[in-house]
Scaffold this active site. Sequence first.
Site, mmCIF file in Angstrom:
data_model
loop_
_atom_site.group_PDB
_atom_site.id
_atom_site.type_symbol
_atom_site.label_atom_id
_atom_site.label_comp_id
_atom_site.label_asym_id
_atom_site.label_seq_id
_atom_site.Cartn_x
_atom_site.Cartn_y
_atom_site.Cartn_z
ATOM 1 N N THR A 131 1.285 1.919 -3.284
ATOM 2 C CA THR A 131 0.991 0.747 -2.450
ATOM 3 C C THR A 131 0.675 -0.486 -3.299
ATOM 4 O O THR A 131 0.202 -0.357 -4.438
ATOM 5 C CB THR A 131 -0.230 1.074 -1.550
ATOM 6 O OG1 THR A 131 -0.714 -0.123 -0.965
ATOM 7 C CG2 THR A 131 -1.375 1.683 -2.353
ATOM 8 N N ASP A 132 0.869 -1.657 -2.706
ATOM 9 C CA ASP A 132 0.493 -2.900 -3.406
ATOM 10 C C ASP A 132 -1.025 -3.065 -3.481
ATOM 11 O O ASP A 132 -1.525 -3.912 -4.214
ATOM 12 C CB ASP A 132 1.133 -4.126 -2.734
ATOM 13 C CG ASP A 132 0.694 -4.348 -1.292
ATOM 14 O OD1 ASP A 132 -0.017 -3.492 -0.729
ATOM 15 O OD2 ASP A 132 1.066 -5.395 -0.715
ATOM 16 N N GLU A 133 -1.760 -2.242 -2.693
ATOM 17 C CA GLU A 133 -3.219 -2.418 -2.654
ATOM 18 C C GLU A 133 -3.874 -2.094 -3.996
ATOM 19 O O GLU A 133 -5.004 -2.487 -4.246
ATOM 20 C CB GLU A 133 -3.828 -1.587 -1.515
ATOM 21 C CG GLU A 133 -3.198 -1.949 -0.190
ATOM 22 C CD GLU A 133 -3.925 -1.443 1.049
ATOM 23 O OE1 GLU A 133 -5.129 -1.158 0.972
ATOM 24 O OE2 GLU A 133 -3.264 -1.340 2.094
ATOM 25 N N TYR A 156 -9.543 4.033 -0.816
ATOM 26 C CA TYR A 156 -8.110 4.332 -0.668
ATOM 27 C C TYR A 156 -7.322 3.763 -1.850
ATOM 28 O O TYR A 156 -6.601 4.483 -2.538
ATOM 29 C CB TYR A 156 -7.570 3.759 0.654
ATOM 30 C CG TYR A 156 -6.058 3.684 0.705
ATOM 31 C CD1 TYR A 156 -5.286 4.846 0.678
ATOM 32 C CD2 TYR A 156 -5.381 2.458 0.759
ATOM 33 C CE1 TYR A 156 -3.889 4.790 0.703
ATOM 34 C CE2 TYR A 156 -3.998 2.386 0.786
ATOM 35 C CZ TYR A 156 -3.260 3.562 0.756
ATOM 36 O OH TYR A 156 -1.878 3.496 0.772
ATOM 37 N N LYS A 160 -5.270 5.669 -4.916
ATOM 38 C CA LYS A 160 -3.832 5.485 -5.177
ATOM 39 C C LYS A 160 -3.640 4.951 -6.603
ATOM 40 O O LYS A 160 -2.715 5.364 -7.304
ATOM 41 C CB LYS A 160 -3.213 4.517 -4.163
ATOM 42 C CG LYS A 160 -3.113 5.037 -2.740
ATOM 43 C CD LYS A 160 -2.199 6.248 -2.577
ATOM 44 C CE LYS A 160 -0.732 5.950 -2.753
ATOM 45 N NZ LYS A 160 0.118 7.120 -2.395
HETATM 46 P P1 NAD Z 1 0.597 8.589 6.956
HETATM 47 O O1 NAD Z 1 -0.894 8.674 6.933
HETATM 48 O O2 NAD Z 1 1.291 8.129 8.193
HETATM 49 O O3 NAD Z 1 1.235 10.011 6.576
HETATM 50 C C1 NAD Z 1 0.738 10.806 5.545
HETATM 51 C C2 NAD Z 1 1.348 12.185 5.666
HETATM 52 O O4 NAD Z 1 0.839 13.009 4.608
HETATM 53 C C3 NAD Z 1 1.023 12.892 6.969
HETATM 54 O O5 NAD Z 1 2.169 13.520 7.512
HETATM 55 C C4 NAD Z 1 -0.015 13.945 6.561
HETATM 56 O O6 NAD Z 1 -0.011 15.101 7.374
HETATM 57 C C5 NAD Z 1 0.416 14.248 5.136
HETATM 58 N N1 NAD Z 1 -0.682 14.751 4.302
HETATM 59 C C6 NAD Z 1 -1.927 14.218 4.188
HETATM 60 N N2 NAD Z 1 -2.687 14.976 3.377
HETATM 61 C C7 NAD Z 1 -1.898 16.005 2.951
HETATM 62 C C8 NAD Z 1 -2.116 17.113 2.078
HETATM 63 N N3 NAD Z 1 -3.295 17.307 1.500
HETATM 64 N N4 NAD Z 1 -1.078 17.956 1.854
HETATM 65 C C9 NAD Z 1 0.134 17.759 2.449
HETATM 66 N N5 NAD Z 1 0.376 16.744 3.300
HETATM 67 C C10 NAD Z 1 -0.619 15.867 3.547
HETATM 68 O O7 NAD Z 1 0.967 7.649 5.708
HETATM 69 P P2 NAD Z 1 2.130 6.585 5.537
HETATM 70 O O8 NAD Z 1 1.661 5.298 6.075
HETATM 71 O O9 NAD Z 1 3.394 7.169 6.009
HETATM 72 O O10 NAD Z 1 2.146 6.465 3.953
HETATM 73 C C11 NAD Z 1 2.961 7.327 3.161
HETATM 74 C C12 NAD Z 1 2.802 6.958 1.699
HETATM 75 O O11 NAD Z 1 3.197 5.604 1.500
HETATM 76 C C13 NAD Z 1 1.363 7.072 1.202
HETATM 77 O O12 NAD Z 1 1.386 7.587 -0.104
HETATM 78 C C14 NAD Z 1 0.865 5.620 1.195
HETATM 79 O O13 NAD Z 1 -0.116 5.437 0.216
HETATM 80 C C15 NAD Z 1 2.144 4.878 0.877
HETATM 81 N N6 NAD Z 1 2.214 3.499 1.398
HETATM 82 C C16 NAD Z 1 1.964 3.236 2.714
HETATM 83 C C17 NAD Z 1 2.086 1.923 3.190
HETATM 84 C C18 NAD Z 1 1.861 1.586 4.649
HETATM 85 O O14 NAD Z 1 1.891 0.406 5.023
HETATM 86 N N7 NAD Z 1 1.665 2.549 5.541
HETATM 87 C C19 NAD Z 1 2.461 0.894 2.320
HETATM 88 C C20 NAD Z 1 2.708 1.206 0.979
HETATM 89 C C21 NAD Z 1 2.597 2.514 0.533
HETATM 90 P P1 TYD Z 2 -4.264 -1.964 8.306
HETATM 91 O O1 TYD Z 2 -3.156 -1.783 9.287
HETATM 92 O O2 TYD Z 2 -5.423 -1.014 8.349
HETATM 93 O O3 TYD Z 2 -3.601 -2.000 6.863
HETATM 94 P P2 TYD Z 2 -4.272 -2.341 5.406
HETATM 95 O O4 TYD Z 2 -5.740 -2.351 5.528
HETATM 96 O O5 TYD Z 2 -3.796 -1.191 4.593
HETATM 97 O O6 TYD Z 2 -3.696 -3.652 4.999
HETATM 98 O O7 TYD Z 2 -4.859 -3.419 8.484
HETATM 99 C C1 TYD Z 2 -4.048 -4.576 8.346
HETATM 100 C C2 TYD Z 2 -4.966 -5.785 8.424
HETATM 101 O O8 TYD Z 2 -5.526 -5.850 9.753
HETATM 102 C C3 TYD Z 2 -6.147 -5.703 7.489
HETATM 103 O O9 TYD Z 2 -6.430 -7.005 6.973
HETATM 104 C C4 TYD Z 2 -7.301 -5.231 8.361
HETATM 105 C C5 TYD Z 2 -6.951 -5.804 9.714
HETATM 106 N N1 TYD Z 2 -7.412 -5.013 10.900
HETATM 107 C C6 TYD Z 2 -8.149 -5.627 11.923
HETATM 108 O O10 TYD Z 2 -8.435 -6.831 11.881
HETATM 109 N N2 TYD Z 2 -8.555 -4.844 12.982
HETATM 110 C C7 TYD Z 2 -8.268 -3.515 13.067
HETATM 111 O O11 TYD Z 2 -8.701 -2.866 14.060
HETATM 112 C C8 TYD Z 2 -7.488 -2.913 12.027
HETATM 113 C C9 TYD Z 2 -7.141 -1.449 12.077
HETATM 114 C C10 TYD Z 2 -7.081 -3.700 10.958
#
Ligand code: NAD
Ligand code: TYD
Length: 350
Positions: A131-133, A156, A160
């Site tokens: 992630t970019d975070e 988190y 990562k």
């Molecule tokens: P998500 O939370 O929707 O899905 C995570 C999946 O991992 C789920 O299916 C869960 O069951 C599985 N999982 C969790 N713990 C596990 C374990 N111990 N063993 C096996 N499986 C397990 O997450 P997402 O949003 O799809 O993110 C996927 C990846 O992409 C993550 O690594 C996250 O850091 C990265 N990412 C997410 C975003 C975003 O905006 N959602 C952006 C950049 C990077």
């Molecule tokens: P989120 O979807 O949790 O992604 P991330 O924290 O990984 O960027 O949140 C996106 C943005 O929205 C973040 O600045 C936090 C804000 N947010 C709210 O204002 N209210 C909410 O209930 C949630 C879940 C997020």
Amino acid sequence: MKKILITGGAGFIGSHVVRLFVNKYPDYQIYNLDKLTYAGNLENLKDVESASNYNFVLGDIVNGDFIMELFQKEMFDGVIHLAAESHVDRSITNPMEFIMTNIVGTVNLLNAAKHIWKDNFDGKRFYHVSTDEVYGSLGETGFFYEDTAYDPHSPYSASKASSDHLVRAYHDTFGLPIIISNCSNNYGPNQFPEKLVPLFINNIRHNKALPVYGKGENVRDWLYVIDHASAIDVIYHNGKTGETFNIGGHNEWKNIDLIKVLIKVVDKKLGREPGSSEKLITYVTDRAGHDLRYAIDSGKLQKELGWEPSLQFEEGIEKTVDWYLENQEWLDNVTSGNYQKYYDDMYKDR
Ligand code: NAD
Ligand code: TYD
């Protein structure tokens, strides 16, 4: 016939990656390893579950013995690692889950890949999805580049960041053929409705309060999830071993502005006066350690591998709202059980 392990394939982004690989590469055997936590849902993959090149493995990446046995049995050629605990707010209330899955789980996968590939890395690849975070928070200007120093602020993002460092260390120390990408915020179908976009679409529909953290001035860079999956495909196949690629949409939105767009689109589709649901906006206590701004420069990915996002944001948001409005049953299913308790605990004192 290549065997590829995709971890976290039942989650939001993972399910789009699994679908893409199963459909696009009939010569690969795709193994989806997932623990099916609250965020993992096999309903996300109904359309590919009977494909002859798709296999599901239920399991926990934190269990090192299990992971080692699985790798020894299946002798994977490649790993695309997405399994993670992914919600910042949950990492604030329960950091240890994040340490275990995101750090220990990643090391278990690295050890198993190193063990089965020995020193013969020909045609092998370990792709870590991040992630970019990890880069921390930007001020009003500037972008994250691949060489921006890590500065994570939440449990988190710190977990990562730690996993990214370990993946690089296995490359530098053992020669493991790794590649990493760091992506901005994703939106689109199948995202668990604890994250901003699906949570707010669902709340607008049901006339529930929209809990905006702080003043709503934080900025995120939003990318449609299918574009993230296509970037992962390109990087997995064409990226140079040992490299990092940033993925982003050049699509920055202040939270409050994005929320107003969501309100307009949902109101319109529900036949309400567009904007009338703004009355649901409720400013609540800010998230602790809330990063102000994320913005990714994905120029390297564009220049070296020719990847660009396919969708304009307006189109992506329309598709996303349509999907959630048409899939209320999916939302109801994933939010049954423990979710209600999570929601009450998370928002009760804000
Ligand atoms: P998500 O939370 O929707 O899905 C995570 C999946 O991992 C789920 O299916 C869960 O069951 C599985 N999982 C969790 N713990 C596990 C374990 N111990 N063993 C096996 N499986 C397990 O997450 P997402 O949003 O799809 O993110 C996927 C990846 O992409 C993550 O690594 C996250 O850091 C990265 N990412 C997410 C975003 C975003 O905006 N959602 C952006 C950049 C990077
Ligand atoms: P989120 O979807 O949790 O992604 P991330 O924290 O990984 O960027 O949140 C996106 C943005 O929205 C973040 O600045 C936090 C804000 N947010 C709210 O204002 N209210 C909410 O209930 C949630 C879940 C997020």
